[in-house]
Enzyme design. Structure first.
Site, PDB file in Angstrom:
ATOM      1  N   TYR A  39     -54.498  15.531   3.419  1.00  0.00           N
ATOM      2  CA  TYR A  39     -55.231  14.822   4.546  1.00  0.00           C
ATOM      3  C   TYR A  39     -55.876  13.436   4.216  1.00  0.00           C
ATOM      4  O   TYR A  39     -56.188  12.681   4.859  1.00  0.00           O
ATOM      5  CB  TYR A  39     -56.595  15.822   4.845  1.00  0.00           C
ATOM      6  CG  TYR A  39     -56.012  17.176   5.460  1.00  0.00           C
ATOM      7  CD1 TYR A  39     -54.860  17.672   5.741  1.00  0.00           C
ATOM      8  CD2 TYR A  39     -57.245  18.073   5.367  1.00  0.00           C
ATOM      9  CE1 TYR A  39     -54.505  18.712   6.156  1.00  0.00           C
ATOM     10  CE2 TYR A  39     -56.865  19.547   6.062  1.00  0.00           C
ATOM     11  CZ  TYR A  39     -55.621  19.874   6.110  1.00  0.00           C
ATOM     12  OH  TYR A  39     -55.423  21.172   6.889  1.00  0.00           O
ATOM     13  N   HIS A  92     -51.471  24.845  -0.669  1.00  0.00           N
ATOM     14  CA  HIS A  92     -51.429  24.542   0.813  1.00  0.00           C
ATOM     15  C   HIS A  92     -50.067  25.112   1.529  1.00  0.00           C
ATOM     16  O   HIS A  92     -50.390  25.629   2.639  1.00  0.00           O
ATOM     17  CB  HIS A  92     -51.545  23.080   1.131  1.00  0.00           C
ATOM     18  CG  HIS A  92     -51.961  22.524   2.251  1.00  0.00           C
ATOM     19  ND1 HIS A  92     -52.453  21.241   2.300  1.00  0.00           N
ATOM     20  CD2 HIS A  92     -51.947  23.061   3.593  1.00  0.00           C
ATOM     21  CE1 HIS A  92     -52.717  21.168   3.757  1.00  0.00           C
ATOM     22  NE2 HIS A  92     -52.703  22.222   4.529  1.00  0.00           N
TER      23      HIS A  92
HETATM   24  N1  LIG Z   1     -53.813  25.208   5.609  1.00  0.00           N
HETATM   25  C1  LIG Z   1     -53.097  24.620   6.658  1.00  0.00           C
HETATM   26  O1  LIG Z   1     -51.786  24.320   6.496  1.00  0.00           O
HETATM   27  C2  LIG Z   1     -53.876  24.205   7.768  1.00  0.00           C
HETATM   28  C3  LIG Z   1     -53.139  23.562   8.864  1.00  0.00           C
HETATM   29  C4  LIG Z   1     -53.800  22.999   9.925  1.00  0.00           C
HETATM   30  C5  LIG Z   1     -55.237  22.953  10.110  1.00  0.00           C
HETATM   31  N2  LIG Z   1     -55.979  23.554   9.025  1.00  0.00           N
HETATM   32  C6  LIG Z   1     -57.186  23.598   8.701  1.00  0.00           C
HETATM   33  O2  LIG Z   1     -57.901  23.925  10.024  1.00  0.00           O
HETATM   34  C7  LIG Z   1     -58.793  23.129  10.741  1.00  0.00           C
HETATM   35  C8  LIG Z   1     -58.682  23.431  12.130  1.00  0.00           C
HETATM   36  O3  LIG Z   1     -57.504  22.730  12.693  1.00  0.00           O
HETATM   37  P1  LIG Z   1     -57.472  21.665  13.906  1.00  0.00           P
HETATM   38  O4  LIG Z   1     -58.338  20.953  13.358  1.00  0.00           O
HETATM   39  O5  LIG Z   1     -55.902  21.388  13.915  1.00  0.00           O
HETATM   40  O6  LIG Z   1     -57.303  22.181  15.101  1.00  0.00           O
HETATM   41  P2  LIG Z   1     -58.526  23.279  15.726  1.00  0.00           P
HETATM   42  O7  LIG Z   1     -59.654  23.465  15.238  1.00  0.00           O
HETATM   43  O8  LIG Z   1     -57.949  24.358  16.450  1.00  0.00           O
HETATM   44  O9  LIG Z   1     -58.952  22.132  17.066  1.00  0.00           O
HETATM   45  C9  LIG Z   1     -59.606  20.860  16.966  1.00  0.00           C
HETATM   46  C10 LIG Z   1     -59.544  20.402  18.459  1.00  0.00           C
HETATM   47  O10 LIG Z   1     -60.188  20.992  19.195  1.00  0.00           O
HETATM   48  C11 LIG Z   1     -61.347  19.925  19.628  1.00  0.00           C
HETATM   49  N3  LIG Z   1     -62.444  20.771  19.772  1.00  0.00           N
HETATM   50  C12 LIG Z   1     -63.106  20.950  19.071  1.00  0.00           C
HETATM   51  N4  LIG Z   1     -64.342  21.779  19.298  1.00  0.00           N
HETATM   52  C13 LIG Z   1     -64.397  21.556  20.696  1.00  0.00           C
HETATM   53  C14 LIG Z   1     -65.302  21.865  21.649  1.00  0.00           C
HETATM   54  N5  LIG Z   1     -66.486  22.652  21.476  1.00  0.00           N
HETATM   55  N6  LIG Z   1     -64.730  21.371  23.001  1.00  0.00           N
HETATM   56  C15 LIG Z   1     -63.859  20.908  23.116  1.00  0.00           C
HETATM   57  N7  LIG Z   1     -62.880  20.489  22.232  1.00  0.00           N
HETATM   58  C16 LIG Z   1     -63.092  20.869  20.924  1.00  0.00           C
HETATM   59  C17 LIG Z   1     -61.288  18.830  18.954  1.00  0.00           C
HETATM   60  O11 LIG Z   1     -61.443  17.814  19.681  1.00  0.00           O
HETATM   61  P3  LIG Z   1     -62.743  16.932  19.429  1.00  0.00           P
HETATM   62  O12 LIG Z   1     -62.812  16.197  17.936  1.00  0.00           O
HETATM   63  O13 LIG Z   1     -62.924  15.917  20.314  1.00  0.00           O
HETATM   64  O14 LIG Z   1     -64.029  17.740  19.479  1.00  0.00           O
HETATM   65  C18 LIG Z   1     -59.929  18.727  18.088  1.00  0.00           C
HETATM   66  O15 LIG Z   1     -58.831  18.289  19.241  1.00  0.00           O
HETATM   67  C19 LIG Z   1     -58.091  21.928  10.302  1.00  0.00           C
HETATM   68  O16 LIG Z   1     -59.118  20.684  10.476  1.00  0.00           O
HETATM   69  C20 LIG Z   1     -57.617  22.020   8.743  1.00  0.00           C
HETATM   70  O17 LIG Z   1     -58.950  22.054   7.938  1.00  0.00           O
HETATM   71  C21 LIG Z   1     -55.201  24.197   7.899  1.00  0.00           C
END
Ligand SMILES: NC(=O)c1ccc[n+]([C@@H]2O[C@H](COP(=O)([O-])OP(=O)(O)OC[C@H]3O[C@@H](n4cnc5c(N)ncnc54)[C@H](OP(=O)(O)O)[C@@H]3O)[C@@H](O)[C@H]2O)c1
Length: 263
Positions: A39, A92
């Protein structure tokens, strides 16, 4: 369970955006932060934690790293984060075609734990076959979690059921299907019933199944609302309705990195 049920994700967030997100989250009461070498925000995450004024020992840091040269690479991450240890270190992505042997990687992680560089170790994006190999290498008792994509649209039952049977805790990433759940009719109906939001319902659903969650947001208001999911309790009817939303819709599937998911 050692991995906290609720944390903050930082994927895609860089520079001032990640600093603001982490600082806002900590101010609002978040105490768990998930970052990753790829990241390219470890230094900013570390800076935000320092500037928050909350003591290091009160924050739980998860770092996701590559499978190669585990100990030197983790030491580099610790320097960037500005800390002597992380709470949880995850591989990861499994090394494609086992180019770096999984047994070697898991044992290096265990060594890092013994050295005090990380309190716990675990894996991410591991299939059933890979979880079995990780268990064979270091034992299930040494694997704190498998962090995988789980959302109402990708419930991943084959992997989650197997993990449960073998004592491996699941952390759900992209629980919100990157925001798609906001538009879902069934989730919307459940949200209205509980006077909650669809995002809170999705997070509460995953936690009710026993998974940890790490939603990300760049907005303070969203961070605040998301945290309230910890106080939302869904009933059996809600859980059954969300179970029907499964459509095997995977978002995170990077070419060259992703394993053969159905193994
Ligand atoms: N291990 C892996 O391979 C892997 C892969 C992917 C992700 N991850 C981890 O998992 C975490 C979560 O995944 P993600 O960040 O991709 O997706 P997510 O948490 O499913 O979704 C994030 C999205 O949702 C929106 N959002 C969040 N809260 C909201 C609310 N209350 N109302 C409306 N929109 C909302 C955010 O926009 P806004 O910013 O506008 O709120 C952002 O666009 C990552 O940040 C990372 O740390 C790990």
């Amino acid at each position: 369970m050692s991995v906290p049920a609720f944390g903050l994700g930082t994927f895609r967030l860089k520079d001032d955006v990640v600093i603001a997100s982490v600082k806002n989250a900590i101010e609002l009461g978040y105490r768990t932060i998930d970052t990753a070498q790829i990241y390219e925000n470890e230094a900013e995450v570390g800076q935000a934690i320092k500037e928050s004024g909350v003591a290091r020992e009160d924050i739980y840091i998860t770092d996701n790293m590559g499978a190669e040269k585990v100990i030197p690479s983790l030491k580099e991450s610790l320097a960037k984060l500005g800390t002597d240890y992380v709470d949880l270190t995850l591989i990861h992505w499994p090394s494609p075609n086992n180019a770096v042997s999984l047994e070697e990687t898991m044992n290096a992680l265990l060594e890092a734990k013994k050295m005090g560089l990380t309190r716990e170790i675990g894996v991410s994006n591991f299939t059933v076959a890979l979880m079995q190999q990780a268990i064979d290498a270091v034992g299930a008792e040494n694997i704190a979690t498998n962090q995988i994509e789980v959302s109402p649209y990708l419930q991943n039952r084959y992997v989650t059921d197997w993990a449960k049977e073998h004592g491996i805790h699941i952390t759900s990433y992209m629980t919100l299907a990157y925001g798609k759940v906001l538009q879902d009719e069934v989730i919307g109906r459940i949200a209205a019933k509980h006077q909650a939001s669809p995002v809170q319902v999705s997070l509460a659903w995953a936690m009710e199944l026993g998974y940890s969650v790490i939603p990300s947001s760049t907005k303070r208001e969203n961070l605040k609302n998301n945290l309230k999911a910890t106080a939302l309790k869904l009933d059996a009817e809600d859980m059954a309705a969300i179970a029907t939303l499964e459509r095997n819709e995977r978002i995170a599937d990077p070419e060259g990195l992703a394993p053969q998911w159905n193994n």
